[in-house]
Design an enzyme around this catalytic site. Structure first.
Site, PDB file in Angstrom:
ATOM      1  N   ASP A  83      16.875   7.726 -11.726  1.00 37.21           N
ATOM      2  CA  ASP A  83      15.977   6.627 -11.368  1.00 37.21           C
ATOM      3  C   ASP A  83      15.741   5.789 -12.622  1.00 37.21           C
ATOM      4  O   ASP A  83      14.929   6.151 -13.472  1.00 37.21           O
ATOM      5  CB  ASP A  83      14.666   7.213 -10.817  1.00 37.21           C
ATOM      6  CG  ASP A  83      13.641   6.146 -10.480  1.00 37.21           C
ATOM      7  OD1 ASP A  83      13.867   4.971 -10.814  1.00 37.21           O
ATOM      8  OD2 ASP A  83      12.600   6.495  -9.885  1.00 37.21           O
ATOM      9  N   TYR A 109      -3.738   0.933  -6.668  1.00 34.24           N
ATOM     10  CA  TYR A 109      -4.479   2.113  -7.116  1.00 34.24           C
ATOM     11  C   TYR A 109      -5.968   1.809  -7.251  1.00 34.24           C
ATOM     12  O   TYR A 109      -6.600   2.158  -8.244  1.00 34.24           O
ATOM     13  CB  TYR A 109      -3.889   2.630  -8.446  1.00 34.24           C
ATOM     14  CG  TYR A 109      -2.383   2.721  -8.392  1.00 34.24           C
ATOM     15  CD1 TYR A 109      -1.766   3.694  -7.617  1.00 34.24           C
ATOM     16  CD2 TYR A 109      -1.569   1.804  -9.054  1.00 34.24           C
ATOM     17  CE1 TYR A 109      -0.386   3.773  -7.526  1.00 34.24           C
ATOM     18  CE2 TYR A 109      -0.187   1.870  -8.959  1.00 34.24           C
ATOM     19  CZ  TYR A 109       0.396   2.854  -8.195  1.00 34.24           C
ATOM     20  OH  TYR A 109       1.755   2.916  -8.095  1.00 34.24           O
ATOM     21  N   LYS A 131      12.646  -3.140 -10.579  1.00 29.69           N
ATOM     22  CA  LYS A 131      11.765  -3.771 -11.576  1.00 29.69           C
ATOM     23  C   LYS A 131      12.404  -4.967 -12.317  1.00 29.69           C
ATOM     24  O   LYS A 131      12.363  -6.060 -11.806  1.00 29.69           O
ATOM     25  CB  LYS A 131      11.217  -2.718 -12.520  1.00 29.69           C
ATOM     26  CG  LYS A 131      10.195  -1.815 -11.810  1.00 29.69           C
ATOM     27  CD  LYS A 131       9.260  -1.105 -12.760  1.00 29.69           C
ATOM     28  CE  LYS A 131       8.045  -0.593 -12.050  1.00 29.69           C
ATOM     29  NZ  LYS A 131       8.072   0.835 -11.710  1.00 29.69           N
ATOM     30  N   TYR A 172       7.645   9.991 -12.006  1.00 28.50           N
ATOM     31  CA  TYR A 172       7.109   9.030 -11.040  1.00 28.50           C
ATOM     32  C   TYR A 172       8.294   8.313 -10.393  1.00 28.50           C
ATOM     33  O   TYR A 172       9.166   7.803 -11.091  1.00 28.50           O
ATOM     34  CB  TYR A 172       6.191   7.991 -11.723  1.00 28.50           C
ATOM     35  CG  TYR A 172       5.733   6.944 -10.740  1.00 28.50           C
ATOM     36  CD1 TYR A 172       4.703   7.220  -9.837  1.00 28.50           C
ATOM     37  CD2 TYR A 172       6.372   5.710 -10.656  1.00 28.50           C
ATOM     38  CE1 TYR A 172       4.314   6.286  -8.893  1.00 28.50           C
ATOM     39  CE2 TYR A 172       5.992   4.770  -9.705  1.00 28.50           C
ATOM     40  CZ  TYR A 172       4.966   5.064  -8.835  1.00 28.50           C
ATOM     41  OH  TYR A 172       4.591   4.149  -7.896  1.00 28.50           O
TER      42      TYR A 172
HETATM   43  C1  LIG Z   1       7.990   1.505 -10.410  1.00 28.13           C
HETATM   44  C2  LIG Z   1       8.893   2.633 -10.207  1.00 28.13           C
HETATM   45  C3  LIG Z   1       9.318   2.987  -8.911  1.00 28.13           C
HETATM   46  C4  LIG Z   1       8.822   2.297  -7.666  1.00 28.13           C
HETATM   47  O1  LIG Z   1       9.178   0.959  -7.629  1.00 28.13           O
HETATM   48  P1  LIG Z   1       8.333  -0.053  -6.694  1.00 28.13           P
HETATM   49  O2  LIG Z   1       9.097  -1.327  -6.784  1.00 28.13           O
HETATM   50  O3  LIG Z   1       6.964  -0.134  -7.295  1.00 28.13           O
HETATM   51  O4  LIG Z   1       8.315   0.521  -5.332  1.00 28.13           O
HETATM   52  C5  LIG Z   1      10.207   4.041  -8.792  1.00 28.13           C
HETATM   53  N1  LIG Z   1      10.662   4.700  -9.878  1.00 28.13           N
HETATM   54  C6  LIG Z   1      10.277   4.382 -11.130  1.00 28.13           C
HETATM   55  C7  LIG Z   1      10.838   5.141 -12.286  1.00 28.13           C
HETATM   56  C8  LIG Z   1       9.368   3.346 -11.339  1.00 28.13           C
HETATM   57  O5  LIG Z   1       8.974   3.047 -12.581  1.00 28.13           O
END
Ligand SMILES: *Cc1c(COP(=O)(O)O)cnc(C)c1O
Length: 412
Positions: free
Chosen positions: A238, A13, A267, A141
């Site tokens: 997610d 970013y 993550k 997000y």
């Molecule tokens: C960080 C994140 C993503 C994307 O993961 P990357 O490994 O950065 O591509 C997708 N969804 C959520 C909720 C996130 O926090």
């Protein structure tokens, strides 16, 4: 300052040449990041939710080294290996009972792409080709690739530029921003009007992360899932940010024991050691999907799977619930009173997440330098100053973070 870095490397970013100099890191250990200039900072970000055990952990190091001696990578097309087998088995055991089929990817965004693709293909194969839209919460997000971008909050600016290129999906009111019933009414109205074109709902359970660090009532999940079921819309959770203990439950979906049709993890999956993600779905959906035309080169990387196995074992063998409850208690005691501060709009705390929303945009470079002087690493963005520390942080170390937050707010 490193001139090659500043002149030639794009940071997240950011612009190149970079407007804010990146701090050179020489090593990291426990909860500490060691800067090249000799300063030591406590990592209050867990390297973006991921380093839940801190850095340089002997168990995790050993897992990588042991696997390195066997093989660092082999293609996953037509070949398999124990680290992936063990990890898939663990994920199937830990996640809701209906989730049984695991698709490994190399990043969270790609895990989201795979989830969206599964949903589209599932309905396509059922001859419901009109179901090619998604519904999602405002303020969400889900990553930076095109499919993921198309379900991120359309207004918060991150992907605004691509608005004309991205497919248009349905954005509904978030229970983190309006009353839960109002949010549910909006979802129901959208489903009533458009469910024949909607393949799935995708949302972050309980905590909306990078889209605004907002928390909502888990009961919303149960009711939204029921509405989606009623309208034949798949339910994708997610948990890339919330998974592996962050909110106080192993997975945030456990607050209400909701069973999603598809779950995305990433993550903290590898304890922050390596890039790995997973998309997990049900027998029924996997059968409906059939052959999934997706296969990242580094799918199920053995080093990443090995360290994920070690990280999950370490987490489950630790008193993680107590550790996170202790972190939550300290965050509550230390940060709650900021609600009365005239520069503070809101304070939000859940599990090992503490968020202070300010009345004004934060000067990131200035505030970050102040924080470093206090021995703390945070990455504020917009009006948000927040921490999600490693679960292994001590009370004293956490108090340094909360004290630094309070001090920089005083000095705004
Ligand atoms: C960080 C994140 C993503 C994307 O993961 P990357 O490994 O950065 O591509 C997708 N969804 C959520 C909720 C996130 O926090």
């Amino acid at each position: 300052m490193n001139t090659v870095d500043q002149q030639h490397i794009w940071h997240p970013y950011a612009k190149v040449p970079n407007e804010i100099n990146a701090h050179l890191v020489s090593s990291a250990s426990g909860v500490y990041i060691n800067l090249d200039n000799g300063q030591q900072v406590i990592d209050g970000m867990s390297s973006w939710w991921s380093a839940i055990h801190g850095y340089n952990h002997p168990n995790l190091n050993k897992a990588v080294v042991d696997q390195l001696g066997k093989m660092s990578h082999v293609m996953f097309g037509g070949l398999t290996h124990d680290p992936a087998i063990q990890l898939a088995q663990t994920l199937v055991e830990l996640t809701p009972e209906n989730l049984t089929k695991v698709f490994f990817t190399d990043s969270g965004s790609v895990a989201v792409e795979a989830a969206l693709k599964m949903a589209l293909q599932y309905w396509h194969n059922k001859s419901q080709i009109n179901k090619h839209k998604f519904v999602t919460l405002r303020g969400g997000y889900h990553g930076d690739t095109f499919g993921a971008m198309s379900v991120c909050d359309p207004d918060n600016g991150m992907h605004h530029l691509f608005a004309g290129v991205l497919p248009k999906h349905y954005f509904v009111k978030s229970p983190s921003m309006v009353a839960m019933d109002e949010a549910l009414d909006d979802l129901e109205a959208t489903l009533n009007a458009h469910s024949d074109t909607i393949a799935a709902m995708i949302l972050e359970p309980v905590v909306q992360g990078a889209g605004g660090m907002r928390i909502y009532n888990p009961q919303y999940l149960t009711k939204a899932k029921a509405l989606c079921d009623k309208h034949q819309v798949l339910f994708i959770l997610d948990e890339i940010a919330t998974g592996f203990g962050r909110t106080g439950e192993l997975f945030a979906l456990e607050y209400v024991d909701v069973e999603p049709d598809i779950l995305c993890l990433g993550k903290a999956l590898t304890g922050g050691y390596m890039t790995l993600a997973a998309t997990i779905t049900t027998d029924e959906i996997s059968q409906g999907v059939g052959t999934l035309m997706h296969g990242p080169t580094f799918m199920a990387n053995p080093l990443a799977c090995s360290v994920a196995n070690a990280s999950i074992e370490l987490l489950l063998n630790s008193p993680w619930q107590d550790n996170i409850a202790d972190i939550e208690t300290v965050l509550n005691i230390e940060l709650s009173s900021l609600r009365l501060h005239d520069k503070v709009v809101d304070v939000r705390i859940l599990g090992a997440i503490g968020v202070v929303e300010l009345t004004q945009e934060i000067n990131v470079e200035k505030v970050q330098n102040q924080l470093i002087e206090h021995g703390v690493w945070l990455r504020p963005y917009g009006k948000l100053l927040y921490t999600m520390p490693p679960f292994s942080i001590s009370k004293q170390e956490l108090l340094l973070i909360t004290k630094a937050i309070k001090t920089v707010i005083e000095e705004l």
